[in-house]
Enzyme design. Structure first.
Site: not given
Length: 338
Positions: A281-284
């Site tokens: 999950e992008l930037d998570a």
């Protein structure tokens, strides 16, 4: 599962939800905080050494024990007692008990002789870790981690990491630098490091990622030093090592391109940076380190960018160093950083 511990590619001992197994651990704020619950600290010679010999940690090789388990009385006494019986002096220790009833601990001690170490660690598993339901691993400070760097056009984080590596401050071996642009080839190769230019063309990203995985080889950590391509789940799976990313802390307010200009237009009063583990999950991914500084109406866009670069390289360096020193433990989607 609260913690995940990396071995080498394909041999993950334990895993945590969403995170692709960054091997990380922790330190404890205030070793005497749980003395009444987990056994005496002040009366135990092995625990007294914690504050007396911190200077020795950087001077001599040490072993690190990193663990997480259900919290209960006597845990610290059990661990320190085992090491004391083995004749191993504790030189540093940290612990934290979460509100959910988990104990996280990082303990540093004099290493056992090479020929006795494996047997000692097996005995710890049988006598302490197993009965007390501990997720744990041991690490040796003498075994330097292998670190690769990926970067795009901006080089402030790359330059900072390379300086720390050259000065011996990083505590790891930089194996190579990969970039989707050729800009930094001279800087990297002048230091005797391999530089790999792998362009990421439209529609050819899977092939580029396969090439990068082959070029990186066996590494213990991948650092995205302002690498501006989103890594796929397949890449993270094939990599077989944790990855750390750095970005500005405007998210989620200013997603996408040109965040400093849009932040300036909105008159923000704080800017900062976030370093986190990379997940699908992008930037998570779980956050390792963050920092902020105040800005004002007097700061133009260029000022915000300059200040932001300073914060980014410092936050990334702290996160990388914490991982290298086995100071990061996972607690679900959070981290415990000692």
């Amino acid at each position: 599962m609260y913690v995940c511990f990396w071995r080498k590619r394909g041999t993950v001992a334990r895993s945590a939800p969403r995170l692709r197994d960054p091997g990380h651990m922790a330190r404890v704020a205030g070793a005497d905080r749980h003395s009444s619950r987990h056994g005496p600290a002040s009366g135990n010679p092995s625990m007294q050494a914690i504050v007396q010999h911190n200077w020795r940690i950087a001077e001599q090789p040490t072993s690190r024990l990193l663990l997480a388990c259900p919290d209960r009385p006597g845990l610290i006494a059990a661990v320190s007692g085992f090491l004391a019986e083995a004749g191993l002096n504790i030189v540093d220790a940290d612990q934290h008990s979460s509100g959910e009833g988990r104990l996280f601990m990082r303990m540093v001690f004099d290493p056992a002789p090479d020929g006795e170490r494996e047997a000692l660690y097996r005995r710890f598993e049988e006598e302490v870790a197993g009965p007390l339901e501990m997720d744990h691993r041991f690490a040796e400070s003498s075994e330097r981690k292998r670190l690769a760097i990926m970067v795009s056009r901006e080089d402030h984080c790359l330059s900072d990491l390379l300086w720390r590596w050259r000065s011996g401050e990083l505590g790891a071996e930089v194996t190579s630098v990969v970039s989707n642009h050729p800009d930094h080839a001279d800087q990297v190769t002048s230091l005797g490091l391999p530089f790999h230019h792998v362009p990421v063309e439209a529609g050819a990203k899977p092939e580029a990622e396969r090439q990068i995985v082959e070029l990186l080889g066996e590494v213990d950590l991948l650092v995205l030093a302002r690498y501006m391509q989103v890594l796929s789940a397949d890449f993270l799976g094939e990599l077989g090592a944790p990855a750390i990313n750095i970005h500005h802390s405007f998210l989620p307010a200013f997603v996408g391109a040109d965040p400093y200009r849009r932040a300036h237009e909105r008159g923000v009063k704080l800017i900062g940076a976030t370093a986190h583990y990379v997940t699908e999950e992008l930037d998570a991914g779980p956050i390792i380190d963050q920092d902020v500084t105040r800005v004002s109406h007097r700061d133009e866009v260029e000022d915000l960018m300059r200040i932001g670069r300073d914060i980014e390289r410092l936050v990334l360096a702290r996160a990388v160093k914490a991982h290298i020193d086995d100071r990061v433990l996972l607690d679900g989607d959070r981290t415990i950083v000692f």
